[in-house]
Motif scaffolding. Structure first.
Motif, PDB file in Angstrom:
ATOM      1  N   THR A 101      12.454 -78.263  16.506  1.00 56.83           N
ATOM      2  CA  THR A 101      12.841 -77.226  15.557  1.00 56.83           C
ATOM      3  C   THR A 101      12.168 -75.893  15.893  1.00 56.83           C
ATOM      4  O   THR A 101      11.218 -75.824  16.675  1.00 56.83           O
ATOM      5  CB  THR A 101      12.469 -77.637  14.123  1.00 56.83           C
ATOM      6  N   THR A 102      12.683 -74.832  15.270  1.00 59.33           N
ATOM      7  CA  THR A 102      12.101 -73.494  15.422  1.00 59.33           C
ATOM      8  C   THR A 102      11.262 -73.174  14.196  1.00 59.33           C
ATOM      9  O   THR A 102      11.346 -73.870  13.173  1.00 59.33           O
ATOM     10  CB  THR A 102      13.207 -72.434  15.538  1.00 59.33           C
ATOM     11  N   ARG A 130      17.942 -70.510  15.356  1.00 59.22           N
ATOM     12  CA  ARG A 130      17.280 -71.247  14.275  1.00 59.22           C
ATOM     13  C   ARG A 130      17.705 -72.708  14.339  1.00 59.22           C
ATOM     14  O   ARG A 130      18.904 -73.015  14.387  1.00 59.22           O
ATOM     15  CB  ARG A 130      17.654 -70.673  12.907  1.00 59.22           C
ATOM     16  N   ASP A 155      22.439 -66.314  16.167  1.00 59.40           N
ATOM     17  CA  ASP A 155      22.963 -64.962  15.975  1.00 59.40           C
ATOM     18  C   ASP A 155      22.776 -64.224  17.286  1.00 59.40           C
ATOM     19  O   ASP A 155      21.644 -64.056  17.749  1.00 59.40           O
ATOM     20  CB  ASP A 155      22.228 -64.251  14.845  1.00 59.40           C
ATOM     21  N   ALA A 213      21.579 -75.959  13.109  1.00 58.72           N
ATOM     22  CA  ALA A 213      21.252 -75.105  14.245  1.00 58.72           C
ATOM     23  C   ALA A 213      22.248 -73.952  14.283  1.00 58.72           C
ATOM     24  O   ALA A 213      23.459 -74.176  14.244  1.00 58.72           O
ATOM     25  CB  ALA A 213      21.305 -75.898  15.549  1.00 58.72           C
ATOM     26  N   THR A 214      21.741 -72.727  14.345  1.00 57.06           N
ATOM     27  CA  THR A 214      22.604 -71.546  14.392  1.00 57.06           C
ATOM     28  C   THR A 214      22.054 -70.546  15.400  1.00 57.06           C
ATOM     29  O   THR A 214      20.864 -70.548  15.723  1.00 57.06           O
ATOM     30  CB  THR A 214      22.692 -70.858  13.019  1.00 57.06           C
ATOM     31  N   ARG A 246      18.910 -64.628  18.051  1.00 54.30           N
ATOM     32  CA  ARG A 246      17.949 -65.352  17.214  1.00 54.30           C
ATOM     33  C   ARG A 246      18.482 -66.771  17.008  1.00 54.30           C
ATOM     34  O   ARG A 246      19.569 -66.974  16.474  1.00 54.30           O
ATOM     35  CB  ARG A 246      17.743 -64.668  15.869  1.00 54.30           C
ATOM     36  N   ASP A 256      10.564 -71.110  10.721  1.00 52.87           N
ATOM     37  CA  ASP A 256      11.544 -70.850   9.677  1.00 52.87           C
ATOM     38  C   ASP A 256      12.404 -69.629   9.976  1.00 52.87           C
ATOM     39  O   ASP A 256      13.603 -69.616   9.677  1.00 52.87           O
ATOM     40  CB  ASP A 256      10.850 -70.657   8.328  1.00 52.87           C
ATOM     41  N   ASP A 257      11.799 -68.585  10.538  1.00 50.53           N
ATOM     42  CA  ASP A 257      12.567 -67.373  10.817  1.00 50.53           C
ATOM     43  C   ASP A 257      13.210 -67.401  12.200  1.00 50.53           C
ATOM     44  O   ASP A 257      13.776 -66.408  12.663  1.00 50.53           O
ATOM     45  CB  ASP A 257      11.704 -66.118  10.658  1.00 50.53           C
ATOM     46  N   GLY A 258      13.125 -68.536  12.871  1.00 49.34           N
ATOM     47  CA  GLY A 258      13.794 -68.706  14.146  1.00 49.34           C
ATOM     48  C   GLY A 258      13.017 -68.156  15.322  1.00 49.34           C
ATOM     49  O   GLY A 258      11.857 -67.752  15.210  1.00 49.34           O
ATOM     50  N   HIS A 287      16.591 -75.960  12.027  1.00 46.93           N
ATOM     51  CA  HIS A 287      15.796 -76.418  10.894  1.00 46.93           C
ATOM     52  C   HIS A 287      16.167 -77.853  10.535  1.00 46.93           C
ATOM     53  O   HIS A 287      17.348 -78.215  10.555  1.00 46.93           O
ATOM     54  CB  HIS A 287      16.039 -75.520   9.675  1.00 46.93           C
ATOM     55  N   HIS A 290      27.851 -64.866  14.746  1.00 41.72           N
ATOM     56  CA  HIS A 290      27.059 -65.973  14.234  1.00 41.72           C
ATOM     57  C   HIS A 290      27.718 -67.269  14.692  1.00 41.72           C
ATOM     58  O   HIS A 290      28.913 -67.483  14.464  1.00 41.72           O
ATOM     59  CB  HIS A 290      27.007 -65.919  12.706  1.00 41.72           C
TER      60      HIS A 290
END
Length: 414
Positions: A104-105, A201, A88, A85-86, A199, A107-109, A203, A93
C-alpha cells in the motif's frame, strides 16, 4: 436459499399457465447457463471476501441437496479486503488493480513523475498472453526488476483485445512487492507518458482472512472418482470459473444417481493466490492416491465462446476459442479422445504427468494422483472485469460438454 434453476423453471411454468400453454421444462443447457448467472451474481470472487463466501455457501447447499456429505475446509491467508488502487495522471483519474500481495501507499499516496529514474513511477509494458500469471514469461520478472531498481512505485500495462485491466494470479512465494505495484488496462495505459505528474494511491491493509474449500463425498464401491474445480477469482469470473462450476454441479448430481464408485467433489477457493486452496485440500486428510481411480479437473474457461468486438462494443460470439484442450495421463488418453471425439479443441488430448502439469492439476499430479485429466480453455475475457455470462458463454456451449464429460467419468475406470 432459492436456486436460480428453480426460479427459471417456475417462471416458465407460471407464464405457460397464464397463457394456457403446457409448461416447457428448461433444457439442460438453459439450466447450466442459469447456474453460471447465479454464480456470477455473487460479485467478485476474491478468496475470503463476500462473493467468495456466498459462492461457497451456495455450492455446499447444492451438493448437500444432491445427496453428498459436505465438509467445509477452512484455511487462512493474508488478504486485502476492500483494497482500492487509483492513479491521477495529467488531467485523468484511472482505476487500477493492485498486484498481490498488496503493497500500500501512504494515505495521501505517492506523488512522482512517470519515468524510469529513481524515485519515479515506473511504467512497464506487459505482453499479451491468454491466461497469464506472474509466473508467465514476460510478466513477473519485468515488474520485479522495476520494483527493485529504485522506482517509487510500479504500474504494469496489460495488453489485450478488451483494453481492460487483466489481473494476474499472485505468486507470494516468489514476489513480495517492495514498492506499491499495480496494473492498468492497455486503453488507459496508452495515456501515460514519461514526465507526466502523477499520484498513485493504494489503500487497504493486509489482514488475516479465512476462505474455505468444499469437500463433498458419497460412499461407493471400488476406487474413488474425484472431480475438482476452483471457485475463486479476481472479478465476477463467469467464463473463467462459472462454466466449470456449472458443469461440476451437473456432474455431481448425475454421478450421485448413476455411478457406483465412491465420489469426491472438491471446490477450492484460493486459486488466484498460487493455488492455496488446492494445497490446503491435499493437506487436509484427502483420500490417498491408492484409493483414487480417476481425478478430473475442470479448469478455467472450459465452455466459453470468443466474444466479437466492434464499433458498438463487445457481444457474445458463436465459436469456442481455438486454444482449449485436455491434458490427461497416458493411460486414459484413448478414453478421453473417444469421449470428446468431434468436440473442437478437446478431441486431441495431450499427455500430462507430474513433470509437465500446470495450474491446479500440478499440485494433484505431484501428489501422486493418476490417472488424472484436466480441461482448460483460453479467453480474452480471462481475469477482466467484463467476464460476464452474457459475453462469455451460452446454453449450447455448456450443453455441448455434458455427454463427453459423463462418458469420461463412466469409462475412465470401467
Amino acid at each position: 436459499m432459492i436456486d436460480r434453476r428453480a426460479l427459471l423453471a417456475s417462471a416458465v411454468a407460471a407464464g405457460a399457465a397464464a397463457s394456457g400453454v403446457r409448461a416447457r421444462t428448461p433444457s439442460l443447457g438453459e439450466a447450466l447457463y442459469a447456474d453460471v448467472e447465479r454464480y456470477t451474481s455473487f460479485g467478485d470472487k476474491r478468496s475470503g471476501e463476500a462473493g467468495d463466501h456466498r459462492a461457497t455457501t451456495w455450492i455446499g447447499e447444492r451438493l448437500t441437496a444432491a445427496g453428498y456429505h459436505v465438509d467445509r475446509q477452512p484455511f487462512s491467508f493474508i488478504g486485502n479486503p476492500g483494497v482500492r488502487a487509483t492513479l491521477d495522471a495529467g488531467d485523468r483519474h484511472h482505476a487500477l488493480f493492485p498486484v498481490w500481495p498488496v503493497a500500500t501507499t501512504p494515505d495521501d499516496g505517492i506523488a512522482a513523475a512517470i519515468g524510469t529514474g529513481a524515485g519515479q513511477i515506473a511504467v512497464v509494458d506487459l505482453p499479451y498472453t491468454s491466461n497469464a500469471t506472474l509466473r508467465t514469461p514476460g510478466y513477473g520478472k519485468p515488474l520485479w526488476r522495476a520494483a527493485t531498481s529504485g522506482a517509487a512505485a510500479v504500474i504494469g500495462v496489460t495488453r489485450g483485445p478488451t483494453g481492460e485491466i487483466i489481473a494476474l494470479n499472485a505468486v507470494p512465494s516468489q514476489y513480495r512487492w517492495p514498492v506499491p505495484t499495480a496494473l492498468i488496462g492497455g486503453r488507459a495505459g496508452a495515456m501515460l507518458v514519461d514526465g507526466m505528474a502523477a499520484r498513485l494511491r493504494i489503500h487497504g491493509a493486509g489482514v488475516e482472512r479465512s476462505a474455505a474449500n468444499i469437500v463433498a463425498t458419497r460412499p461407493g464401491t471400488g476406487k474413488a472418482i474425484v472431480v475438482s474445480t476452483p471457485t475463486s477469482g479476481w472479478f465476477g469470473c463467469a467464463g473463467e470459473r462459472g462454466t466449470g462450476l456449472a458443469l461440476f454441479l451437473m456432474l455431481a448430481e448425475w454421478a450421485a444417481r448413476t455411478l457406483p464408485s465412491p465420489l469426491v467433489f472438491l471446490a477450492t477457493s484460493g486459486h488466484e493466490t498460487e493455488g492455496s486452496g488446492s494445497i490446503a485440500a491435499l493437506a487436509g486428510g484427502f483420500p490417498p492416491p491408492s484409493a483414487v481411480g480417476l481425478w478430473l479437473h475442470l479448469g478455467a474457461n472450459i465452455a466459453v465462446l470468443d466474444p466479437v468486438f466492434g464499433a458498438d462494443g463487445a457481444r457474445r460470439g458463436t465459436q469456442p476459442p481455438a486454444s482449449r484442450g485436455i491434458s490427461a495421463s497416458a493411460a486414459i488418453v484413448p478414453v478421453a479422445a473417444a469421449a470428446f471425439a468431434g468436440v473442437s479443441g478437446y478431441d486431441r488430448p495431450r499427455v500430462v504427468d507430474a513433470a509437465t502439469a500446470v495450474g491446479d492439476i500440478e499440485y494433484y499430479a505431484k501428489a501422486g494422483y493418476a490417472p488424472i485429466a484436466g480441461l482448460v480453455g483460453a479467453s480474452v475475457l480471462h481475469h477482466t472485469p467484463i467476464d460476464t455470462a452474457a459475453l462469455a458463454t451460452s446454453p449450447a456451449a455448456l450443453e455441448a460438454l455434458v455427454m463427453p464429460l459423463r462418458s469420461l467419468l463412466k469409462n475412465a475406470i470401467a
